[in-house]
Scaffold this motif. Structure first.
Motif, mmCIF file in Angstrom:
data_model
loop_
_atom_site.group_PDB
_atom_site.id
_atom_site.type_symbol
_atom_site.label_atom_id
_atom_site.label_comp_id
_atom_site.label_asym_id
_atom_site.label_seq_id
_atom_site.Cartn_x
_atom_site.Cartn_y
_atom_site.Cartn_z
ATOM 1 N N ALA A 221 83.236 24.203 59.058
ATOM 2 C CA ALA A 221 82.780 22.820 58.855
ATOM 3 C C ALA A 221 81.293 22.671 59.169
ATOM 4 O O ALA A 221 80.573 21.938 58.487
ATOM 5 N N ILE A 222 80.807 23.380 60.191
ATOM 6 C CA ILE A 222 79.380 23.322 60.509
ATOM 7 C C ILE A 222 78.565 23.862 59.341
ATOM 8 O O ILE A 222 77.545 23.282 58.941
ATOM 9 N N LEU B 159 72.627 18.873 66.705
ATOM 10 C CA LEU B 159 74.035 19.225 66.868
ATOM 11 C C LEU B 159 74.189 19.976 68.185
ATOM 12 O O LEU B 159 73.449 20.936 68.447
ATOM 13 N N LEU C 238 88.034 18.034 60.050
ATOM 14 C CA LEU C 238 87.023 17.777 59.026
ATOM 15 C C LEU C 238 86.884 18.955 58.065
ATOM 16 O O LEU C 238 86.459 18.779 56.917
ATOM 17 N N LEU D 77 76.931 22.029 70.518
ATOM 18 C CA LEU D 77 78.245 22.670 70.557
ATOM 19 C C LEU D 77 78.564 22.988 72.009
ATOM 20 O O LEU D 77 77.910 23.826 72.635
ATOM 21 N N PHE E 293 83.015 14.608 68.894
ATOM 22 C CA PHE E 293 84.272 15.058 68.317
ATOM 23 C C PHE E 293 84.899 16.099 69.241
ATOM 24 O O PHE E 293 84.209 17.009 69.713
ATOM 25 N N GLU F 112 89.441 17.267 66.490
ATOM 26 C CA GLU F 112 88.914 16.304 65.524
ATOM 27 C C GLU F 112 87.943 16.977 64.557
ATOM 28 O O GLU F 112 87.947 16.694 63.352
ATOM 29 N N TRP F 113 87.113 17.866 65.098
ATOM 30 C CA TRP F 113 86.155 18.562 64.243
ATOM 31 C C TRP F 113 86.886 19.501 63.275
ATOM 32 O O TRP F 113 86.511 19.598 62.100
ATOM 33 N N LEU G 120 77.282 15.287 67.264
ATOM 34 C CA LEU G 120 76.452 15.237 66.063
ATOM 35 C C LEU G 120 75.546 14.007 66.112
ATOM 36 O O LEU G 120 76.019 12.893 66.274
ATOM 37 N N ILE H 273 85.887 25.645 63.747
ATOM 38 C CA ILE H 273 84.595 25.051 64.102
ATOM 39 C C ILE H 273 83.488 25.387 63.105
ATOM 40 O O ILE H 273 82.809 24.511 62.567
ATOM 41 N N GLN I 201 83.910 20.731 72.299
ATOM 42 C CA GLN I 201 83.362 19.443 71.905
ATOM 43 C C GLN I 201 82.149 19.654 70.985
ATOM 44 O O GLN I 201 81.369 20.576 71.180
ATOM 45 N N VAL I 202 82.027 18.792 69.976
ATOM 46 C CA VAL I 202 80.894 18.818 69.055
ATOM 47 C C VAL I 202 80.223 17.447 69.117
ATOM 48 O O VAL I 202 80.894 16.410 68.985
#
Length: 318
Positions: A57-58, A300, A23, A302, A15, A19-20, A315, A54, A312-313
């Motif tokens: 959501a995490i 995950l 979420l 990061l 993501f 995009e992340w 997952l 960031i 960027q993430v």
């Protein structure tokens, strides 16, 4: 350091930061600016926008994993026809290089996780306290390898995590002082059956050579329910490390009794040379030999850009 490149063969879903962020767009940010200032490490520019973009959501994703783990625990107890109600703590491991921002990430996640509706009890322990004391490292000729796997009392780490997973009361963890650059003899913190334990350190995802006889060899990461690796390009890590060293030279290093007090007395040019030497001779070697190779083991990842913000993430797929 190579880029994490998305591909059809990857076990991760990737993501972008945008995009992340989408979420977690409907999730409330409960952290204030004053609280973030207290949690943020020196020279880490993370702001409330980054937390909202960031980290919220995490924390929700991790909270979902905790809830699922608790549900699985209850179902397993029914299957085994056992009436125990005490659940084992959910352990989150956080790994990454020196200067990448592990401490800030760990502290922010600790605060956010504790604020979800279930109000879990969240504790944070770092591996620094499990380093061998300086006297032991000096006697073994390991002071220049402080932070490498062999500089930690791994047996003590495994005993600590075993007790935590067993649901023991008042488990003691040793305390480390960055001021004296040493473990504090006789000082401990108590960890009393948290719902979540965040365990942060350079080499927490490290593995050892597997035994040929098939006997069980426990790894620190065997006790983790979820793991996070904080990633960045080596040139950025080096720049952040030198910048932090120069900032500390103007602050903490100036205090009498600081292990690094002598560095506050040198010129800035000499300080830069010393910092770059420490990075290349110790921290870069540890990164390449021990830390970076553990990145693919994380659930995950990061990925930080040159500005220290996550871009960027990754997952791991279920």
């Amino acid at each position: 350091m190579d880029q994490i490149t998305p591909s059809g063969l990857s076990p991760y879903r990737f993501f972008s930061a945008e995009e992340w962020a989408a979420l977690g767009a409907d999730m409330e940010l409960t952290l204030s600016e004053d609280e973030l200032r207290r949690l943020r490490s020196l020279d880490d520019p993370v702001d409330l926008e980054e937390v909202s973009r960031i980290y919220v959501a995490i924390s929700r994703l991790l909270s979902a994993h905790v809830e699922s783990s608790q549900l699985l625990f209850a179902k397993r107890q029914r299957f085994l026809k056992r009436s125990e109600t005490a659940k084992t703590p959910f352990i989150i491991g956080i790994a990454g290089s020196v200067s990448v921002g592990k401490s800030t990430t760990a502290r922010i996640l600790k605060e956010l996780l504790a604020r979800w509706p279930s109000s879990p009890k969240v504790d944070l322990v770092t591996t620094d306290g499990f380093l061998y004391p300086n006297a032991v490292l000096e006697a073994a000729g390991l002071m220049r390898r402080k932070g490498f796997p062999e500089s930690y009392d791994v047996a003590s780490i495994l005993r600590f995590l075993s007790q935590i997973k067993a649901g023991a009361r008042d488990v003691r963890a040793p305390v480390y002082s960055h001021f004296s650059y040493d473990v504090q003899a006789g000082e401990t913190i108590l960890v009393d059956r948290p719902d979540i334990l965040i365990f942060e350190g350079l080499n927490v995802l490290q593995v050892r050579e597997m035994p040929r006889d098939g006997k069980a060899v426990p790894f620190v990461s065997d006790f983790f329910d979820h793991s996070i690796y904080i990633d960045a390009q080596e040139q950025d890590l080096r720049r952040w490390y030198v910048s932090r060293f120069l900032r500390l030279r103007q602050t903490a290093f100036r205090q009498e009794g600081s292990y690094f007090h002598r560095y506050s007395k040198v010129s800035e040019e000499e300080a830069v040379r010393i910092a770059e030497g420490l990075w290349s001779d110790i921290n870069a070697r540890n990164l390449r030999e021990n830390i970076l190779p553990t990145r693919p083991r994380a659930d995950l990842i990061l990925r930080k850009g040159p500005d220290h913000f996550i871009e960027q993430v990754a997952l791991r797929k279920l």
